[in-house]
Design a protein around this motif. Structure first.
Motif, PDB file in Angstrom:
ATOM      1  N   VAL A  68      39.257  43.181  45.626  1.00  0.00           N
ATOM      2  CA  VAL A  68      39.246  44.606  45.947  1.00  0.00           C
ATOM      3  C   VAL A  68      39.278  45.412  44.651  1.00  0.00           C
ATOM      4  N   LEU A  69      40.134  44.996  43.725  1.00  0.00           N
ATOM      5  CA  LEU A  69      40.209  45.676  42.432  1.00  0.00           C
ATOM      6  C   LEU A  69      38.871  45.608  41.708  1.00  0.00           C
ATOM      7  N   ASN A  70      38.242  44.427  41.707  1.00  0.00           N
ATOM      8  CA  ASN A  70      36.931  44.292  41.055  1.00  0.00           C
ATOM      9  C   ASN A  70      35.882  45.172  41.722  1.00  0.00           C
ATOM     10  N   SER A  71      35.901  45.255  43.040  1.00  0.00           N
ATOM     11  CA  SER A  71      34.947  46.114  43.749  1.00  0.00           C
ATOM     12  C   SER A  71      35.184  47.580  43.399  1.00  0.00           C
ATOM     13  N   LEU A  72      36.432  47.972  43.284  1.00  0.00           N
ATOM     14  CA  LEU A  72      36.759  49.342  42.904  1.00  0.00           C
ATOM     15  C   LEU A  72      36.265  49.641  41.492  1.00  0.00           C
ATOM     16  N   LEU A  73      36.486  48.705  40.581  1.00  0.00           N
ATOM     17  CA  LEU A  73      36.019  48.896  39.206  1.00  0.00           C
ATOM     18  C   LEU A  73      34.493  48.922  39.141  1.00  0.00           C
ATOM     19  N   ASP A  74      33.822  48.141  39.992  1.00  0.00           N
ATOM     20  CA  ASP A  74      32.353  48.195  40.062  1.00  0.00           C
ATOM     21  C   ASP A  74      31.889  49.572  40.527  1.00  0.00           C
ATOM     22  N   LEU A  86      50.654  43.686  38.191  1.00  0.00           N
ATOM     23  CA  LEU A  86      49.402  44.439  38.059  1.00  0.00           C
ATOM     24  C   LEU A  86      48.763  44.179  36.698  1.00  0.00           C
ATOM     25  N   GLU A  87      49.556  44.219  35.661  1.00  0.00           N
ATOM     26  CA  GLU A  87      49.034  43.991  34.316  1.00  0.00           C
ATOM     27  C   GLU A  87      48.414  42.602  34.210  1.00  0.00           C
ATOM     28  N   GLU A  88      49.076  41.612  34.785  1.00  0.00           N
ATOM     29  CA  GLU A  88      48.553  40.248  34.783  1.00  0.00           C
ATOM     30  C   GLU A  88      47.226  40.172  35.535  1.00  0.00           C
ATOM     31  N   MET A  89      47.162  40.869  36.671  1.00  0.00           N
ATOM     32  CA  MET A  89      45.945  40.876  37.480  1.00  0.00           C
ATOM     33  C   MET A  89      44.787  41.529  36.704  1.00  0.00           C
ATOM     34  N   LEU A  90      45.073  42.603  35.993  1.00  0.00           N
ATOM     35  CA  LEU A  90      44.030  43.281  35.221  1.00  0.00           C
ATOM     36  C   LEU A  90      43.514  42.409  34.088  1.00  0.00           C
ATOM     37  N   VAL A  91      44.411  41.699  33.428  1.00  0.00           N
ATOM     38  CA  VAL A  91      44.006  40.825  32.329  1.00  0.00           C
ATOM     39  C   VAL A  91      43.057  39.746  32.835  1.00  0.00           C
TER      40      VAL A  91
END
Length: 188
Positions: free
Chosen positions: A68-74, A96-101
């Motif tokens: 979901v995060l990747n789709s949002l960033l796309d 969250l920070e770990e997920m972003l990395v």
């Protein structure tokens, strides 16, 4: 020149996130993800033409599925290519920070990303935080609810983490109410 859209992430999938965004923007006609995506893109284009930036604030973003995060960033990347700037503010726990990395999509945003990490409260700041929370809830004066002797103990048990302080105090107030007490005690 800025419009803020707030969304509590919870356990939303991408369609749910899009629908939550359209709801916050007042787009009640976007009932499915396809229409929601088109409506959001049109809205951002319209706001861009008015020289208004839109910032999406997502609380509990650490609970988002990485896809979901990747789709949002796309979505953000596609809007930037069209000249529209959708700003994203993600709020969450250390996860969250770990997920972003780990996110491949996020790597493109590292240069423009700004990290702000809240440090745990010092015992002296705890009283101000709790007082503000009670005041916002239209509660009684904090001094009548929490004796001064409890702040050090609250800080010890929560490590000063705002979310834990909030939860502990909420539960303690609930228990005090159930027990017919006007004040939170150390025993609670």
């Amino acid at each position: 020149n800025m419009q803020f859209v707030f969304c509590y992430a919870g356990q939303l999938d991408f369609e749910g996130l899009l629908l939550a965004i359209t709801e916050q923007l007042g787009m009640e006609n976007a009932r499915d993800s396809g229409r929601a995506l088109v409506a959001i893109k049109q809205y951002l284009g319209h706001r861009f033409n008015q020289d208004i930036d839109v910032a999406l604030l997502i609380d509990e973003a650490n609970r988002l599925n990485p896809q979901v995060l990747n789709s949002l960033l796309d979505l953000v990347r596609s809007q930037r290519k069209e000249g529209h700037a959708l700003q994203i503010i993600l709020s969450g726990t250390a996860g969250l920070e770990e997920m972003l990395v780990k996110s491949r999509t996020f790597q493109a945003y590292l240069a423009s990303a700004i990290y702000i990490r809240l440090e745990p409260f010092a015992a002296a700041d705890l009283k101000t935080f709790i007082s503000r929370q009670i005041k916002e809830a239209d509660g009684p004066l904090m001094d009548s609810l929490f004796p001064a002797s409890l702040f050090e103990r609250i800080n010890h048990h929560t490590g000063g983490a705002p979310r834990l302080v909030d939860r502990l105090c909420e539960h303690a107030l609930f228990l005090a109410h159930l027990n017919g007490q006007q004040t939170v005690t150390a025993a609670l």
